[in-house]
Enzyme design. Structure first.
Site, PDB file in Angstrom:
ATOM      1  NE  ARG A  29      -4.082  -1.886   2.222  1.00  0.00           N
ATOM      2  CZ  ARG A  29      -4.180  -3.193   1.971  1.00  0.00           C
ATOM      3  NH1 ARG A  29      -3.101  -3.912   1.758  1.00  0.00           N
ATOM      4  NH2 ARG A  29      -5.367  -3.775   1.915  1.00  0.00           N
ATOM      5  N   GLY A  97      -2.042 -11.349  -5.194  1.00  0.00           N
ATOM      6  CA  GLY A  97      -3.443 -10.955  -5.363  1.00  0.00           C
ATOM      7  C   GLY A  97      -3.632  -9.497  -4.989  1.00  0.00           C
ATOM      8  NE  ARG A 125      -5.605 -15.494  -5.089  1.00  0.00           N
ATOM      9  CZ  ARG A 125      -4.923 -14.819  -4.186  1.00  0.00           C
ATOM     10  NH1 ARG A 125      -3.604 -14.696  -4.295  1.00  0.00           N
ATOM     11  NH2 ARG A 125      -5.537 -14.263  -3.175  1.00  0.00           N
ATOM     12  CB  SER A 170     -12.358  -9.026  -0.127  1.00  0.00           C
ATOM     13  OG  SER A 170     -11.231  -8.633  -0.888  1.00  0.00           O
ATOM     14  CD  GLN A 172      -6.254  -9.290  -2.106  1.00  0.00           C
ATOM     15  OE1 GLN A 172      -6.912  -9.859  -2.979  1.00  0.00           O
ATOM     16  NE2 GLN A 172      -5.144  -9.802  -1.602  1.00  0.00           N
ATOM     17  CG  ASP A 322      -3.570 -13.556   4.765  1.00  0.00           C
ATOM     18  OD1 ASP A 322      -4.347 -14.105   3.959  1.00  0.00           O
ATOM     19  OD2 ASP A 322      -3.173 -12.387   4.642  1.00  0.00           O
ATOM     20  CE  LYS A 349      -7.641 -15.217   1.395  1.00  0.00           C
ATOM     21  NZ  LYS A 349      -7.798 -13.798   1.150  1.00  0.00           N
ATOM     22  NE  ARG A 353      -2.697 -19.760   1.719  1.00  0.00           N
ATOM     23  CZ  ARG A 353      -2.401 -18.469   1.766  1.00  0.00           C
ATOM     24  NH1 ARG A 353      -3.136 -17.651   2.497  1.00  0.00           N
ATOM     25  NH2 ARG A 353      -1.362 -18.007   1.108  1.00  0.00           N
TER      26      ARG A 353
HETATM   27  C1  S3P Z   1      -4.856  -8.514   1.826  1.00  0.00           C
HETATM   28  C2  S3P Z   1      -6.151  -8.903   2.018  1.00  0.00           C
HETATM   29  C3  S3P Z   1      -6.562 -10.311   2.183  1.00  0.00           C
HETATM   30  C4  S3P Z   1      -5.375 -11.202   2.497  1.00  0.00           C
HETATM   31  C5  S3P Z   1      -4.190 -10.910   1.633  1.00  0.00           C
HETATM   32  C6  S3P Z   1      -3.740  -9.476   1.806  1.00  0.00           C
HETATM   33  C7  S3P Z   1      -4.551  -7.088   1.663  1.00  0.00           C
HETATM   34  O1  S3P Z   1      -7.155 -10.771   0.989  1.00  0.00           O
HETATM   35  O2  S3P Z   1      -5.734 -12.557   2.373  1.00  0.00           O
HETATM   36  O3  S3P Z   1      -3.108 -11.773   1.951  1.00  0.00           O
HETATM   37  O4  S3P Z   1      -3.380  -6.685   1.803  1.00  0.00           O
HETATM   38  O5  S3P Z   1      -5.481  -6.334   1.391  1.00  0.00           O
HETATM   39  P1  S3P Z   1      -8.710 -10.529   0.660  1.00  0.00           P
HETATM   40  O6  S3P Z   1      -8.941  -9.096   0.487  1.00  0.00           O
HETATM   41  O7  S3P Z   1      -8.973 -11.301  -0.606  1.00  0.00           O
HETATM   42  O8  S3P Z   1      -9.450 -11.131   1.822  1.00  0.00           O
END
Ligand code: S3P
Length: 442
Positions: A29, A97, A125, A170, A172, A322, A349, A353
């Site tokens: 970020r 991801g 994914r 999520s 992300q 995670d 993931k 997992r």
């Molecule tokens: C993350 C959010 C999570 C996590 C990933 C890192 C992030 O994923 O599993 O390792 O940095 O925003 P999701 O947003 O898909 O839950």
């Protein structure tokens, strides 16, 4: 191809203080935000893992100047909408991801098609989760209706704000929309199921106009776009997701003590601590402080003989997402049957997992029941291993590598772990710390 590693001995007792590598979520970020800031930002202790290196390489392709001089990374940002979009540009998100889903939001103004690719794992994914909201901002994806990488994005000059409901928990997805909103003219509104909130905290630090109203289950976020922000220096704290492997290594070893210094203990990330303490661990945060809106602490943990099973509250799923693989290992050694529910996101993931966690436990003789995105683990406090075990890890999942290393060092048996370099995705110092604690790697 990197050679496999072998473990044939349990780890002896240790009493140590360690640092783990920098937080991956914050490192990615900060790098993305600094590339859009006005001026030079510096980060100390930025994670130097493959995911962050892919982030830096992607931004360099967009004309961003990034330097590293052993002490810090420096990014020279030129403000919002200042990337250089070359012809036929391909960006490679590698295994990440977070990078893949977040960088699409940064390409929202691109007048040219940009192709996004990833490795074998990332290419499996789901990307529809970010394509859908980004389309609402007015951008196009090619081929239309494709939901996995490779895909191409073509942006617009004028981006309109949106209203978005994030219902998976999520971070992300939420962060992708927040980043896209930076270039929209007007206010974007988000209702989001609880998930890690590093992006919102960074926005506040950068004085980006953002309002967050937190309720029990959802956060209501309002962010105003088209506001340039200044550069931000940052000292990246340790990653709790990397710490979790050493917390469990300590818990399951005979008589050890460990302090992990300067870890990000943001409550949206500490589900693993709550879960392990509910199972009988005594993990304590010391020297707590606040740094740029993030909570930081030293984590103190010791070995525990009696661990109990857990019926894990689903409200902890997002803040431990995670860490479930390593939590499953603790459940395998606990007294009674543990139950983890509503974990559909775990199969989204780097590898599936939930399925792989179950298979690995079965391989070491632990009974599991998988139904409807839930798992029951029949714990055995007397679990001791004698046989040979091989971890194929064909999707090179870094957390499978780390989880099985901890299993090998605490449960016994002779282990062969393939593709050990997969750990470089998130935690390049992992094996060095294992050695420092007395783990023997052959
Ligand atoms: C993350 C959010 C999570 C996590 C990933 C890192 C992030 O994923 O599993 O390792 O940095 O925003 P999701 O947003 O898909 O839950």
């Amino acid at each position: 191809m990197v050679k496999p590693i072998y473990f044939t001995n349990k780890i002896k007792d240790f009493n140590k203080k360690i640092f783990v590598d920098g937080d991956k979520s914050l490192s990615i970020r900060w790098t993305l935000m600094a590339s859009m800031a006005l001026g030079k930002s510096r980060a100390y202790n930025l994670l130097k893992s493959d995911d962050v290196l892919s982030t830096i390489a992607s931004l360099k392709k967009l004309g961003v100047k990034i330097k590293y001089n052993k002490k810090y990374h420096e990014i020279n940002g030129n403000g919002l909408n200042s990337y250089i979009y070359k012809k036929n540009l391909t960006i490679n998100a590698g295994n990440s991801g977070t990078l893949g889903r977040l960088i699409l939001a940064l390409l929202i103004n691109s007048p040219r098609k940009i192709r996004l690719i990833g490795d074998k794992s990332l290419s499996k994914r789901d990307f529809s989760r970010v394509i859908q909201p980004l389309k609402k901002f007015g951008v196009n994806f090619y081929p239309n209706n494709k939901t996995t990488l490779p895909i191409s994005i073509k942006g617009k000059n004028l981006i309109k704000p949106i209203k978005y409901f994030e219902n998976k928990g999520s971070a992300q997805c939420k962060s992708s929309v927040l980043l896209a909103a930076l270039n929209a003219s007007g206010k974007t509104f988000i209702k989001a199921k609880k998930s890690r909130d590093h992006t919102e905290i960074l926005f506040k630090n950068l004085k980006i106009p953002i309002k967050v109203k937190k309720t029990k289950n959802y956060d209501y976020i309002e962010v105003e776009g088209k506001k340039n922000f200044k550069a931000l220096n940052y000292n990246i704290p340790g990653d709790i997701s990397s710490s979790a492997f050493f917390i469990v290594l300590t818990l399951l070893s005979e008589k050890s003590n460990l302090i992990i210094k300067n870890v990000n203990t943001n409550p949206s990330r500490t589900g693993v601590i709550t879960i392990l303490n509910k199972m009988g661990a005594q993990i304590i945060f010391k020297n707590r402080k606040l740094y740029k809106g993030e909570q930081i602490a030293d984590i103190s943990v010791k070995s525990i003989k009696k661990l109990n099973s857990i019926n894990c509250p689903t409200k902890l799923n997002s803040s431990a997402i995670d860490e479930f693989l390593i939590i499953f290992l603790v459940a395998a050694k606990a007294r009674g049957i543990s139950y983890f529910k509503n974990l559909e996101e775990l199969n989204q993931k780097e590898s599936r997992r939930l399925d792989w966690g179950s298979k690995i436990l079965n391989m070491i003789g632990v009974k599991t029941e998988l139904t409807n995105h839930s798992i029951k683990i029949y714990g055995n406090p007397n679990l001791i291993l004698y046989k040979n075990y091989e971890v194929k890890n064909y999707l090179r999942d870094h957390r499978i590598m780390a989880m099985t290393t901890v299993a090998a060092l605490t449960l016994g048996g002779k282990w062969k772990i393939n593709d050990p370099d997969s750990i470089n995705t998130s935690f390049p110092s992992f094996l060095k710390i294992i050695k420092n604690l007395g783990g023997k790697i052959n």
